[in-house]
Design a protein around this motif. Structure first.
Motif, PDB file in Angstrom:
ATOM      1  N   VAL A  13      36.823  -4.642  11.934  1.00  0.00           N
ATOM      2  CA  VAL A  13      35.544  -5.299  11.651  1.00  0.00           C
ATOM      3  C   VAL A  13      35.794  -6.380  10.603  1.00  0.00           C
ATOM      4  CG1 VAL A  13      34.089  -3.347  12.266  1.00  0.00           C
ATOM      5  CG2 VAL A  13      34.961  -3.535   9.932  1.00  0.00           C
ATOM      6  N   GLU A  14      35.035  -7.443  10.682  1.00  0.00           N
ATOM      7  CA  GLU A  14      35.203  -8.576   9.770  1.00  0.00           C
ATOM      8  C   GLU A  14      34.194  -8.474   8.638  1.00  0.00           C
ATOM      9  OE1 GLU A  14      37.216 -12.177   8.953  1.00  0.00           O
ATOM     10  OE2 GLU A  14      37.022 -11.813  11.098  1.00  0.00           O
ATOM     11  N   GLY A  15      34.701  -8.446   7.397  1.00  0.00           N
ATOM     12  CA  GLY A  15      33.822  -8.513   6.239  1.00  0.00           C
ATOM     13  C   GLY A  15      32.864  -7.350   6.098  1.00  0.00           C
ATOM     14  N   GLY A  16      33.242  -6.183   6.548  1.00  0.00           N
ATOM     15  CA  GLY A  16      32.381  -5.009   6.430  1.00  0.00           C
ATOM     16  C   GLY A  16      33.180  -3.743   6.632  1.00  0.00           C
ATOM     17  N   SER A  17      32.492  -2.629   6.689  1.00  0.00           N
ATOM     18  CA  SER A  17      33.159  -1.340   6.838  1.00  0.00           C
ATOM     19  C   SER A  17      33.159  -0.911   8.300  1.00  0.00           C
ATOM     20  CB  SER A  17      32.460  -0.281   5.997  1.00  0.00           C
ATOM     21  OG  SER A  17      31.096  -0.172   6.356  1.00  0.00           O
ATOM     22  N   PRO A  18      34.101  -0.046   8.696  1.00  0.00           N
ATOM     23  CA  PRO A  18      34.143   0.444  10.074  1.00  0.00           C
ATOM     24  C   PRO A  18      32.910   1.284  10.421  1.00  0.00           C
ATOM     25  CG  PRO A  18      36.237   0.803   8.956  1.00  0.00           C
ATOM     26  CD  PRO A  18      35.253   0.399   7.908  1.00  0.00           C
ATOM     27  N   LEU A  19      32.838   1.680  11.659  1.00  0.00           N
ATOM     28  CA  LEU A  19      31.723   2.484  12.133  1.00  0.00           C
ATOM     29  C   LEU A  19      31.615   3.796  11.358  1.00  0.00           C
ATOM     30  CD1 LEU A  19      32.249   2.163  16.009  1.00  0.00           C
ATOM     31  CD2 LEU A  19      30.492   0.999  14.653  1.00  0.00           C
ATOM     32  N   GLN A  20      30.382   4.207  11.093  1.00  0.00           N
ATOM     33  CA  GLN A  20      30.175   5.543  10.555  1.00  0.00           C
ATOM     34  C   GLN A  20      30.480   6.592  11.617  1.00  0.00           C
ATOM     35  OE1 GLN A  20      26.291   5.945   8.806  1.00  0.00           O
ATOM     36  NE2 GLN A  20      26.641   4.313   7.299  1.00  0.00           N
ATOM     37  N   GLN A  21      30.228   6.252  12.883  1.00  0.00           N
ATOM     38  CA  GLN A  21      30.542   7.162  13.984  1.00  0.00           C
ATOM     39  C   GLN A  21      32.042   7.163  14.230  1.00  0.00           C
ATOM     40  OE1 GLN A  21      28.664   6.229  17.727  1.00  0.00           O
ATOM     41  NE2 GLN A  21      29.427   8.068  18.732  1.00  0.00           N
ATOM     42  N   LYS A  22      32.658   8.320  14.128  1.00  0.00           N
ATOM     43  CA  LYS A  22      34.103   8.455  14.291  1.00  0.00           C
ATOM     44  C   LYS A  22      34.480   9.149  15.593  1.00  0.00           C
ATOM     45  CE  LYS A  22      34.256   6.938  10.044  1.00  0.00           C
ATOM     46  NZ  LYS A  22      34.562   5.518   9.758  1.00  0.00           N
ATOM     47  N   TYR A  23      33.529   9.876  16.214  1.00  0.00           N
ATOM     48  CA  TYR A  23      33.838  10.689  17.385  1.00  0.00           C
ATOM     49  C   TYR A  23      32.752  10.523  18.437  1.00  0.00           C
ATOM     50  CZ  TYR A  23      36.909  13.003  13.999  1.00  0.00           C
ATOM     51  OH  TYR A  23      37.864  13.254  13.041  1.00  0.00           O
ATOM     52  N   CYS A  24      33.149  10.629  19.706  1.00  0.00           N
ATOM     53  CA  CYS A  24      32.225  10.576  20.852  1.00  0.00           C
ATOM     54  C   CYS A  24      32.679  11.624  21.855  1.00  0.00           C
ATOM     55  CB  CYS A  24      32.242   9.175  21.467  1.00  0.00           C
ATOM     56  SG  CYS A  24      31.397   9.049  23.061  1.00  0.00           S
ATOM     57  N   PHE A  25      31.991  12.769  21.878  1.00  0.00           N
ATOM     58  CA  PHE A  25      32.415  13.880  22.732  1.00  0.00           C
ATOM     59  C   PHE A  25      31.291  14.310  23.663  1.00  0.00           C
ATOM     60  CE2 PHE A  25      36.044  14.145  20.083  1.00  0.00           C
ATOM     61  CZ  PHE A  25      36.980  14.954  20.738  1.00  0.00           C
ATOM     62  N   SER A  26      31.682  14.758  24.852  1.00  0.00           N
ATOM     63  CA  SER A  26      30.738  15.354  25.794  1.00  0.00           C
ATOM     64  C   SER A  26      31.156  16.789  26.087  1.00  0.00           C
ATOM     65  CB  SER A  26      30.700  14.560  27.110  1.00  0.00           C
ATOM     66  OG  SER A  26      31.843  14.859  27.905  1.00  0.00           O
ATOM     67  N   ALA A  27      30.262  17.528  26.741  1.00  0.00           N
ATOM     68  CA  ALA A  27      30.563  18.912  27.127  1.00  0.00           C
ATOM     69  C   ALA A  27      31.599  18.972  28.235  1.00  0.00           C
ATOM     70  CB  ALA A  27      29.291  19.624  27.558  1.00  0.00           C
ATOM     71  N   GLY A  28      31.764  17.880  28.989  1.00  0.00           N
ATOM     72  CA  GLY A  28      32.763  17.862  30.057  1.00  0.00           C
ATOM     73  C   GLY A  28      32.334  18.668  31.268  1.00  0.00           C
ATOM     74  N   PRO A  29      33.218  18.746  32.279  1.00  0.00           N
ATOM     75  CA  PRO A  29      32.859  19.455  33.503  1.00  0.00           C
ATOM     76  C   PRO A  29      32.769  20.960  33.272  1.00  0.00           C
ATOM     77  CG  PRO A  29      35.186  18.817  33.559  1.00  0.00           C
ATOM     78  CD  PRO A  29      34.581  18.187  32.329  1.00  0.00           C
ATOM     79  N   PRO A  30      31.842  21.632  33.953  1.00  0.00           N
ATOM     80  CA  PRO A  30      30.953  21.145  35.022  1.00  0.00           C
ATOM     81  C   PRO A  30      29.599  20.664  34.520  1.00  0.00           C
ATOM     82  CG  PRO A  30      30.774  23.509  34.884  1.00  0.00           C
ATOM     83  CD  PRO A  30      31.755  23.101  33.806  1.00  0.00           C
ATOM     84  N   TYR A  31      29.473  20.419  33.204  1.00  0.00           N
ATOM     85  CA  TYR A  31      28.165  20.132  32.630  1.00  0.00           C
ATOM     86  C   TYR A  31      27.877  18.649  32.486  1.00  0.00           C
ATOM     87  CZ  TYR A  31      29.048  24.954  31.311  1.00  0.00           C
ATOM     88  OH  TYR A  31      29.380  26.286  31.346  1.00  0.00           O
ATOM     89  N   TYR A  32      28.905  17.824  32.333  1.00  0.00           N
ATOM     90  CA  TYR A  32      28.674  16.400  32.077  1.00  0.00           C
ATOM     91  C   TYR A  32      29.569  15.564  32.967  1.00  0.00           C
ATOM     92  CZ  TYR A  32      28.443  11.856  29.778  1.00  0.00           C
ATOM     93  OH  TYR A  32      28.259  10.526  29.534  1.00  0.00           O
ATOM     94  N   TYR A  33      28.954  14.572  33.607  1.00  0.00           N
ATOM     95  CA  TYR A  33      29.679  13.544  34.362  1.00  0.00           C
ATOM     96  C   TYR A  33      28.963  12.214  34.157  1.00  0.00           C
ATOM     97  CZ  TYR A  33      32.006  17.346  36.896  1.00  0.00           C
ATOM     98  OH  TYR A  33      32.743  18.462  37.216  1.00  0.00           O
ATOM     99  N   TRP A  34      29.680  11.113  34.301  1.00  0.00           N
ATOM    100  CA  TRP A  34      29.036   9.806  34.217  1.00  0.00           C
ATOM    101  C   TRP A  34      27.858   9.703  35.184  1.00  0.00           C
ATOM    102  CZ3 TRP A  34      34.096   6.405  34.545  1.00  0.00           C
ATOM    103  CH2 TRP A  34      34.697   6.348  33.279  1.00  0.00           C
ATOM    104  N   SER A  35      28.011  10.271  36.368  1.00  0.00           N
ATOM    105  CA  SER A  35      26.972  10.148  37.397  1.00  0.00           C
ATOM    106  C   SER A  35      25.678  10.857  37.010  1.00  0.00           C
ATOM    107  CB  SER A  35      27.486  10.706  38.726  1.00  0.00           C
ATOM    108  OG  SER A  35      27.857  12.064  38.583  1.00  0.00           O
ATOM    109  N   ARG A  36      25.748  11.766  35.997  1.00  0.00           N
ATOM    110  CA  ARG A  36      24.541  12.480  35.557  1.00  0.00           C
ATOM    111  C   ARG A  36      24.180  12.136  34.117  1.00  0.00           C
ATOM    112  NH1 ARG A  36      26.606  18.559  36.835  1.00  0.00           N
ATOM    113  NH2 ARG A  36      27.597  18.175  38.853  1.00  0.00           N
ATOM    114  N   ALA A  37      24.841  11.155  33.537  1.00  0.00           N
ATOM    115  CA  ALA A  37      24.663  10.843  32.119  1.00  0.00           C
ATOM    116  C   ALA A  37      23.265  10.303  31.832  1.00  0.00           C
ATOM    117  CB  ALA A  37      25.706   9.814  31.685  1.00  0.00           C
TER     118      ALA A  37
END
Length: 339
Positions: free
Chosen positions: A300-324
């Motif tokens: 990032v330019e002239g600022g701090s990085p994202l506060q969000q460090k992680y992006c997780f899903s429950a994965g199969p069989p509970y999560y798919y892009w097609s049902r997001a």
């Protein structure tokens, strides 16, 4: 077990100094203190405390390990380390396990974020000119914690000092580096080709510039791909950030499209898994389990990085892009799953 004396400055030991493009760069040897991996599938952590009176910028990483010794290494930035010991057992999915040699704790007590990751004899990583990970006085990173996964136990007379040589400078960098980790939970069914997928919408008023990506699975992974998705009335636009066979050296590779990512964009990742076993395999910490990870390194330019460090899903069989919840369309099924 000796208590680790946390009042040690980051610059206690300097291996060498050199100049890169007129930038004064030093090296800190961040290594395991001759540990004994006494059992299979052991995760060990060791910390260093950053001097709170100065800012430092990490500009490169040189691994000191081989895949025959270490299954993988992670370097965490922490506000507080998980333990005050010099070494502790830190398998995150084994936090309730009793170890008769090492105390057990997570890598970080507070403020956990990934700074660097290594596996499969990946080579050194040099950050782009003018880019560095800020640690110390003006950073949330007050400690660095090295975590190593030892897949197999060592003979009793064999000790290990694997780790990473950190390249750092006191010279202020105009661009701060950060990492966001995309991953999943879930299960790969027996004799099944499975897609493990995750996605997160960027909510912060920041522009990040991706420059490197890294993939990580265990034995079942065939392809890992990451995208930035821009959702428009005319249809979703999927821009490939990078994809790789995770059985190759798991280094940070240059992104395919270094397009700036802004609020409202979606980060998405897929791991294509092929389970030829007669039993299901779950996400977990051991080599008999699986992992689905896509690391995105950015600045990032002239600022701090994202506060969000992680992006997780429950994965199969509970999560798919097609049902997001994002209601994706134009999903690049073939491109995301083939090299």
């Amino acid at each position: 077990m000796k208590m680790y004396k946390l009042f040690v400055h980051f610059l206690v030991t300097i291996s060498c100094s050199f100049s890169v493009l007129s930038l004064e760069v030093d090296t800190y040897d961040f290594l395991m203190p001759n540990v004994w991996p006494h059992k299979d599938e052991l995760y060990l952590c060791t910390p260093i405390r950053i001097s709170p009176k100065h800012n430092y910028y990490i500009v490169g990483f040189e691994p000191n390990a081989t895949m025959h010794t270490a299954h993988h290494m992670l370097l965490y930035g922490c506000s507080e380390p998980g333990s005050n010991d010099s070494v502790w057992s830190c398998g995150e999915m084994q936090s309730n396990e009793i170890d008769n040699r090492y105390n057990t704790a997570s890598p970080c007590r507070t403020g956990s974020q990934i700074v660097y990751a290594w596996a499969r004899d990946a080579p050194s990583l040099q950050l782009p000119e003018g880019v560095g990970f800020l640690i110390g006085q003006d950073s949330a990173i007050k400690y660095l914690v090295l975590q190593i996964h030892y897949m197999h136990h060592f003979p009793e007379n064999k000790l290990d000092n694997s780790g990473v040589f950190l390249k750092y400078t006191k010279t202020p960098m105009r661009r701060e580096a950060g990492v966001i980790l995309l991953g999943t939970g879930g299960v790969v069914g027996a004799r099944r080709l499975e897609h493990m997928e995750t996605a997160c919408t960027m909510r912060e008023e920041k522009t990040i510039h991706p420059f490197a990506f890294r993939t990580h699975t265990h034995a079942l992974g065939k392809v890992v791909s990451g995208y930035v998705v821009r959702q428009k009335e005319s249809g979703d636009e999927w821009h490939l950030l990078g994809k790789k066979d995770p059985q190759l050296p798991q280094m940070f590779y240059p992104v395919t499209h270094p397009t700036p990512i802004q609020r409202g964009d979606v980060l998405a990742a897929r791991c294509t898994m092929n389970n030829t076993h007669s039993y299901p395999v779950s996400i977990g910490a051991t080599n008999k389990d699986e992992m689905c990870n896509f690391y995105l390194m950015y600045w990032v330019e002239g600022g701090s990085p994202l506060q969000q460090k992680y992006c997780f899903s429950a994965g199969p069989p509970y999560y798919y892009w097609s049902r997001a919840p994002e209601g994706f369309n134009r999903i690049p099924d073939l491109e995301a799953s083939t090299l």
